[in-house]
Design a protein around this motif. Structure first.
Motif, PDB file in Angstrom:
ATOM      1  N   GLU A  95       0.825  -1.206   0.000  1.00 59.46           N
ATOM      2  CA  GLU A  95       0.000   0.000   0.000  1.00 59.46           C
ATOM      3  C   GLU A  95       0.857   1.253   0.000  1.00 59.46           C
ATOM      4  OE1 GLU A  95      -3.613   2.188   2.529  1.00 59.46           O
ATOM      5  OE2 GLU A  95      -2.854   0.235   3.168  1.00 59.46           O
ATOM      6  N   ASP A 144      -6.007   7.182  -5.551  1.00 60.56           N
ATOM      7  CA  ASP A 144      -6.848   6.398  -4.634  1.00 60.56           C
ATOM      8  C   ASP A 144      -6.956   4.941  -5.105  1.00 60.56           C
ATOM      9  OD1 ASP A 144      -7.278   8.511  -2.929  1.00 60.56           O
ATOM     10  OD2 ASP A 144      -9.175   9.107  -3.847  1.00 60.56           O
ATOM     11  N   ASP A 175     -13.092   9.073 -11.757  1.00 61.48           N
ATOM     12  CA  ASP A 175     -13.458   8.886 -10.349  1.00 61.48           C
ATOM     13  C   ASP A 175     -13.045   7.516  -9.816  1.00 61.48           C
ATOM     14  OD1 ASP A 175     -14.550  11.409 -10.318  1.00 61.48           O
ATOM     15  OD2 ASP A 175     -16.637  10.728 -10.503  1.00 61.48           O
ATOM     16  N   VAL A 215       1.430   4.023  -3.254  1.00 60.00           N
ATOM     17  CA  VAL A 215       1.194   5.470  -3.186  1.00 60.00           C
ATOM     18  C   VAL A 215       2.470   6.224  -3.543  1.00 60.00           C
ATOM     19  CG1 VAL A 215       0.619   7.391  -1.645  1.00 60.00           C
ATOM     20  CG2 VAL A 215      -0.679   5.252  -1.526  1.00 60.00           C
ATOM     21  N   ARG A 233      -3.666   3.292  -4.231  1.00 57.07           N
ATOM     22  CA  ARG A 233      -3.652   2.928  -2.806  1.00 57.07           C
ATOM     23  C   ARG A 233      -4.485   1.665  -2.568  1.00 57.07           C
ATOM     24  NH1 ARG A 233      -2.752   6.346   1.311  1.00 57.07           N
ATOM     25  NH2 ARG A 233      -3.262   8.151  -0.009  1.00 57.07           N
ATOM     26  N   ARG A 234      -5.653   1.618  -3.185  1.00 54.81           N
ATOM     27  CA  ARG A 234      -6.537   0.462  -3.029  1.00 54.81           C
ATOM     28  C   ARG A 234      -5.877  -0.808  -3.557  1.00 54.81           C
ATOM     29  NH1 ARG A 234     -12.446   0.149  -6.005  1.00 54.81           N
ATOM     30  NH2 ARG A 234     -12.638  -2.121  -6.125  1.00 54.81           N
TER      31      ARG A 234
END
Length: 346
Positions: free
Chosen positions: A121, A272, A267, A125, A275-276
């Protein structure tokens, strides 16, 4: 017919006429996106990410975007061709490894150098941030949707414990990328490189004594049945390596979407999503380790002090990589320094 009855009949007729258009919007896809990757359809990346992500996008667009999945290179070609398949429109979206085309995506490949991973994770990022800052021109013709890594690799061997560099001497290992291969050679190992999809044959026929991979890959290829010892760095140490991944979309396909559909893609992508993906790979890692334990294989710890020595031994690998980045017109020292800064940040 009374005025009240007439109004009710007109309303009923209007609703009947409106129904087909509503159903068409809700259930018939306006756009079908072909998604290609190299792992089997039973791999967690397919079942726990791609299938879920596709449904989220379908739901967010009332079914206007449908994704068709093509795991195991079902659209043809080999894993190193995945980025070009998306660029050429053979697939609309592909999930690919920059290291499969060495030196072609040097910024994206930077995080795949030895000991450039904490957990998946945090490192994902860091990679996405690095790409935003230094790698904007690396994927021309493509729309990057996410960048991520897996958790740190481990040595999975057919019977050799690895505690020191001395234990690696003479071992024939499948290296996960060129930089890690050079590090292993500095420590005396004999390395070969081929895609993960060909590794089972190498282990089965004795071409290699082991491989350097995260646990998450183990279940998909049943590597727990082909190896008997997994050697992992002590907790708190940097991982041996982490390959980098890029989720990319054909740029023309992306630009051809309507504004509202393009916004849904936006979106459901970006940092994000990176990160997921990283967080999911940490979960996959824990599951894979459990499979190794259930098999009864030995899990051996490489001392943290030894890992620190190996990082020093890898200095020539970093220096060579900085030179490659410089040759590509980039600031190699700044990129490698920034990567380490992001990894060391709280």
């Amino acid at each position: 017919m009374t005025q009240m009855t007439r109004r009710m009949a007109m309303a009923t007729m209007g609703a009947a006429l409106a129904t087909p258009a509503f159903l068409k919007k809700a259930h018939a896809a306006e756009v079908t996106l072909r998604v290609g990757h190299f792992l089997p359809g039973v791999a967690p990346m397919q079942t726990r990410f791609f299938d879920v992500w596709a449904k989220e996008i379908a739901d967010a667009t009332d079914g206007a975007i449908e994704m068709q999945m093509f795991p195991s290179m079902q659209l043809g070609g080999k894993p190193p061709q995945l980025a070009d398949q998306a660029r050429q429109g053979i697939a609309d979206i592909t999930w690919t490894l920059p290291v499969y085309t060495p030196d072609r995506f040097p910024v994206a490949e930077t995080m795949a150098m030895p000991f450039m991973v904490t957990n998946a994770e945090k490192t994902s990022v860091a990679m996405h941030t690095l790409m935003d800052e230094f790698g904007q021109n690396e994927y021309k013709g493509l729309k990057p949707l996410a960048f991520h890594t897996h958790d740190g690799g481990k040595f999975h061997t057919r019977g050799q414990r690895v505690s020191t560099a001395e234990d690696l001497k003479g071992l024939k290992l499948r290296a996960p990328n060129q930089a890690t291969g050079k590090m292993l050679e500095l420590m005396g190992a004999e390395t070969v490189f081929f895609p993960v999809t060909e590794m089972v044959v190498g282990l089965s026929n004795g071409v290699i004594d082991g491989c350097c991979l995260p646990y998450e890959v183990v279940p998909a290829f049943k590597l727990q049945e082909l190896t008997s010892i997994s050697n992992e760095p002590e907790a708190g140490s940097r991982g041996l390596y982490a390959n980098t991944f890029a989720l990319v979309m054909n740029e023309r396909k992306y630009e051809g979407l309507s504004d509202d559909l393009r916004k849904v893609i936006d979106d459901h992508s970006g940092i994000d999503l990176s990160r997921r993906l990283g967080a999911q790979f940490d979960e996959f890692e824990a599951f894979g380790r459990g499979v190794v334990e259930k098999q009864g294989n030995e899990i051996h710890t490489i001392p943290g002090a030894e890992i620190a020595k190996w990082r020093e031994m890898a200095t020539p690998v970093y220096e060579e990589w900085i030179g490659k980045l410089n040759d590509a017109g980039l600031d190699g020292a700044a990129i490698v320094g920034r990567a380490n800064e992001l990894l060391d940040a709280g």
